[in-house]
Design an enzyme around this catalytic site. Sequence first.
Site, PDB file in Angstrom:
ATOM      1  CB  ALA A 170      -0.869  -0.016   1.256  1.00 31.39           C
ATOM      2  CD  GLU A 203      -2.636  -7.662   2.448  1.00 28.18           C
ATOM      3  OE1 GLU A 203      -2.304  -6.475   2.266  1.00 28.18           O
ATOM      4  OE2 GLU A 203      -3.358  -8.043   3.379  1.00 28.18           O
ATOM      5  CD  GLU A 258       1.398  -5.885   5.236  1.00 26.41           C
ATOM      6  OE1 GLU A 258       2.212  -6.800   5.489  1.00 26.41           O
ATOM      7  OE2 GLU A 258       0.671  -5.874   4.222  1.00 26.41           O
TER       8      GLU A 258
HETATM    9  C1  3H9 Z   1       0.575  -2.305   3.460  1.00 22.20           C
HETATM   10  O1  3H9 Z   1       0.782  -2.778   2.378  1.00 22.20           O
HETATM   11  C2  3H9 Z   1      -0.753  -2.384   4.154  1.00 22.20           C
HETATM   12  C3  3H9 Z   1      -1.705  -3.379   3.547  1.00 22.20           C
HETATM   13  O2  3H9 Z   1      -1.516  -4.657   4.104  1.00 22.20           O
HETATM   14  C4  3H9 Z   1      -3.139  -3.037   3.867  1.00 22.20           C
HETATM   15  C5  3H9 Z   1      -3.686  -1.796   3.316  1.00 22.20           C
HETATM   16  C6  3H9 Z   1      -5.144  -1.674   3.538  1.00 22.20           C
HETATM   17  N1  3H9 Z   1       4.602   3.518   0.163  1.00 22.20           N
HETATM   18  O3  3H9 Z   1      13.259   1.813   0.538  1.00 22.20           O
HETATM   19  P1  3H9 Z   1      13.697   2.580  -0.649  1.00 22.20           P
HETATM   20  C7  3H9 Z   1       9.374   4.956  -1.086  1.00 22.20           C
HETATM   21  S1  3H9 Z   1       1.786  -1.482   4.306  1.00 22.20           S
HETATM   22  C8  3H9 Z   1       5.077   4.725  -0.131  1.00 22.20           C
HETATM   23  O4  3H9 Z   1      14.724   3.627  -0.462  1.00 22.20           O
HETATM   24  P2  3H9 Z   1      14.903   0.222  -1.758  1.00 22.20           P
HETATM   25  C9  3H9 Z   1      10.453   5.263  -0.079  1.00 22.20           C
HETATM   26  O5  3H9 Z   1       9.982   6.104   0.938  1.00 22.20           O
HETATM   27  C10 3H9 Z   1       3.172  -1.467   3.191  1.00 22.20           C
HETATM   28  N2  3H9 Z   1       6.377   4.956  -0.414  1.00 22.20           N
HETATM   29  O6  3H9 Z   1      14.152   1.620  -1.843  1.00 22.20           O
HETATM   30  C11 3H9 Z   1      11.498   5.904  -0.953  1.00 22.20           C
HETATM   31  O7  3H9 Z   1      11.091   7.229  -1.185  1.00 22.20           O
HETATM   32  P3  3H9 Z   1      12.169   8.388  -1.344  1.00 22.20           P
HETATM   33  C12 3H9 Z   1       3.889  -2.758   3.178  1.00 22.20           C
HETATM   34  C13 3H9 Z   1       7.206   3.929  -0.413  1.00 22.20           C
HETATM   35  O8  3H9 Z   1      15.157  -0.181  -3.153  1.00 22.20           O
HETATM   36  C14 3H9 Z   1      11.379   5.144  -2.260  1.00 22.20           C
HETATM   37  O9  3H9 Z   1      10.074   4.548  -2.245  1.00 22.20           O
HETATM   38  N3  3H9 Z   1       5.065  -2.645   2.384  1.00 22.20           N
HETATM   39  C15 3H9 Z   1       6.771   2.642  -0.112  1.00 22.20           C
HETATM   40  O10 3H9 Z   1      16.017   0.294  -0.782  1.00 22.20           O
HETATM   41  C16 3H9 Z   1      12.410   4.059  -2.427  1.00 22.20           C
HETATM   42  O11 3H9 Z   1      12.380   3.210  -1.270  1.00 22.20           O
HETATM   43  C17 3H9 Z   1       6.253  -2.299   2.935  1.00 22.20           C
HETATM   44  O12 3H9 Z   1       6.364  -2.097   4.118  1.00 22.20           O
HETATM   45  C18 3H9 Z   1       5.406   2.441   0.178  1.00 22.20           C
HETATM   46  N4  3H9 Z   1       4.908   1.231   0.449  1.00 22.20           N
HETATM   47  O13 3H9 Z   1      13.829  -0.777  -1.148  1.00 22.20           O
HETATM   48  C19 3H9 Z   1       7.411  -2.208   1.977  1.00 22.20           C
HETATM   49  N5  3H9 Z   1       7.834   1.805  -0.180  1.00 22.20           N
HETATM   50  O14 3H9 Z   1      13.000   8.008  -2.535  1.00 22.20           O
HETATM   51  C20 3H9 Z   1       8.121  -0.905   2.165  1.00 22.20           C
HETATM   52  C21 3H9 Z   1       8.879   2.552  -0.521  1.00 22.20           C
HETATM   53  O15 3H9 Z   1      11.350   9.609  -1.512  1.00 22.20           O
HETATM   54  N6  3H9 Z   1       9.175  -0.704   1.237  1.00 22.20           N
HETATM   55  N7  3H9 Z   1       8.519   3.835  -0.665  1.00 22.20           N
HETATM   56  O16 3H9 Z   1      12.954   8.362  -0.071  1.00 22.20           O
HETATM   57  C22 3H9 Z   1      10.378  -1.345   1.281  1.00 22.20           C
HETATM   58  O17 3H9 Z   1      10.610  -2.215   2.100  1.00 22.20           O
HETATM   59  C23 3H9 Z   1      11.439  -0.896   0.340  1.00 22.20           C
HETATM   60  O18 3H9 Z   1      11.080   0.378  -0.132  1.00 22.20           O
HETATM   61  C24 3H9 Z   1      11.671  -1.817  -0.895  1.00 22.20           C
HETATM   62  C25 3H9 Z   1      12.686  -1.115  -1.847  1.00 22.20           C
HETATM   63  C26 3H9 Z   1      12.259  -3.152  -0.423  1.00 22.20           C
HETATM   64  C27 3H9 Z   1      10.399  -2.050  -1.644  1.00 22.20           C
END
Ligand code: 3H9
Length: 681
Positions: free
Chosen positions: A64, A106, A126
């Site tokens: 999300a 999901e 999450e």
């Molecule tokens: C969820 O899904 C809830 C659902 O179950 C239910 C809903 C109803 N959203 O980490 P990076 C941005 S909760 C918005 O440096 P990497 C991040 O801030 C979510 N922004 O890259 C950054 O921005 P900036 C569950 C996001 O290659 C840029 O993207 N998912 C999100 O080192 C690059 O990120 C997670 O918890 C997001 N979801 O790693 C996964 N994700 O450049 C969270 C990233 O402006 N994400 N951004 O600083 C990660 O773990 C890592 O970003 C990922 C890439 C492994 C994907």
Amino acid sequence: MATAPITTRRDGDILVITSNNPPVNALGAAVRTGLMAAVLEGAADADVRAVVLRCVGRTFFAGADITEFGQPPVFPLLPELVEVIEGSPKPIVAAIHGTALGGGLEVALACHYRIAADGAKLGLPEVKLGLLPGAGGTQRLPRLVGVTEALTMIVGGSPVSAERASEIGLVDRVVGADALEAAAIAYARDIIGEPLPRASERGERIAEAVRDPAVFDRFRQAHGRLLKGLRAPEACIAAVRAAVELPFADGLLRERALFQELLAGDESKAQRHYFFAERAAGKIAGLDASVVPQAIERVGIVGAGTMGGGIAMNFLSAGIPVTLVEREQAALDRGVATIGGNYARNVRSGRMSEDAAGAAMALLRPTLALADLADSDLVIEAVFEDLAVKTALFAELDRIVKPGAILASNTSYLDIDAIAAATGRPEAVLGLHFFSPANIMRLLEVVRGAATAPEVLATAMALSKRIGKIAVVARTCDGFIGNRMLKPRQEAANQLVLEGAKPWDVDRVLTAFRFPMGPFQMADLAGLDLGWDAATSQGATLREAMCEAGRRGQKNGRGFYDYDAERRGTPSPQAEAIIAAFVAKRGTVQRAVDDAEILERLLYPMVNEGARIVEEGVAQRASDIDVVWVNGYGWPIGTGGPMFWADTIGLDTVAAGLERQGVAVAPLLRRLAAEGGRFTG
Ligand code: 3H9
């Protein structure tokens, strides 16, 4: 004009839906709207017989869009979209590359088939944001992989590889990354006409847990450390339990209710703050994007002690050759043996393959000659913490190491400018403050001196990413960010004990706040005789009095606590008597100090120091301080770090508390408190 993130194309009778929402294909409102329309288009079009859902760019949907949390909801919501996907009358194949995380997984779970590229990772992280999967993940995953695997993924939050996902039944096929789209289309064609497998309708894996409800208790017992006293892990377990105990639709409602509860709570707010704080820390204000980091192909390390050895392992494990220098053969041998021993332990515990450990050790070049550092691109000094020793060493390194190479000090509090001044290349000097054990702790304070060049700073940041560290930039000052803030806490802890609090009360208050240990447990662990000299000791401090009485800490089983053979500590009556005698000699009257006062006296001065650190520009932003404290000093993640915690309880409360303590309130804190402002966004 923004382009629509979702596009569709036809490959014969297959509809290919593609998402392109950089950087991580987060499932924001535009993506959800586009996806909903595309899935409905596929359902309505009689010529479409199956659908492939894929993403372009770095990754499949990474979840999300976290920035939308706490904002007014924009429809369609993710749970609604997921229901429509699963309910599609035409089979949908998710083609997964990169990371399918959170809401992204999901979505994939709601698809009827999942095909993953080699190297892809799938997870429900999450819990790390203080949440649980809120779009059916807690109900569908156990139906596909069984309760134990689902609990491990949902409560632990760590992703699994595509190979593992295939073993546990989470994906149906794994293919080479280059072939993913074509393979997904071929797969979709294969399954046309088959009955639609919907995760929500599968009962056999759930039935196992219905027959064996003790599976939840067994999980709790085996994975107590994952629970961390936080709400989210418990809520994750409750949601998976609902998958077992309730019909699917009711389970979804339970999941939704638990999700909403967590989303509104302080812990998730704190953890989401921390998520963005960690990412912000990597950004350096004023550093031009065109600055190119230097290539680092060999690292030199001076000092093969615990610190030097631990630092070396970071580079070796990342495939970067290391020249390790010590003054004496015996010390060098000990250092190399420790590194080898650590790798052997990693192999035994299954964290590393034997080949990888062998490859890392093969990159190590131990030597007694400083001259062997000549060809290093970066040299890190990890010797005795003494300015004269360090400046002499840097002057020598400057003569030996090739021009342009970076010289770094691992000092934890000394002046980087003074060290840089001993060289003819102050622009290439900076601090790289690793935390012990350096091969494990992820925090790295990158200390920029007045003369440190932008490309040197950029190189340090890029390198820290390469070795898996979380880097926070600090300007030079006594103790930088972390240790500078630790000092007022230590002083307050000592003062509290002199006034009448017991060391174990101080420790208990901090561990109840969920620090891993309190200041006196920490002092016992580090050794009370650190820097103590029997010849000059005059019982002037409590620590001296303790050492004089033979209480050295854990190392001799006697400190503020008495330790048994398993190093379990119990409050020491002798320590208590030493404290009483010490206080009596000083004529201080002791009084009862309650827990609330202990907490305020320990933590408010830290926040105050943090305010000065921001004000002086030592830290770039208040959230960087939170990253330092959560990562390097065990500040409990559920409160987000000292600055976010202060924002949560109110800066006026903190300022008033400091005034009660007679502590001068930092101007920034005073101003923000008066304005009703915050340190963090
Ligand atoms: C969820 O899904 C809830 C659902 O179950 C239910 C809903 C109803 N959203 O980490 P990076 C941005 S909760 C918005 O440096 P990497 C991040 O801030 C979510 N922004 O890259 C950054 O921005 P900036 C569950 C996001 O290659 C840029 O993207 N998912 C999100 O080192 C690059 O990120 C997670 O918890 C997001 N979801 O790693 C996964 N994700 O450049 C969270 C990233 O402006 N994400 N951004 O600083 C990660 O773990 C890592 O970003 C990922 C890439 C492994 C994907």
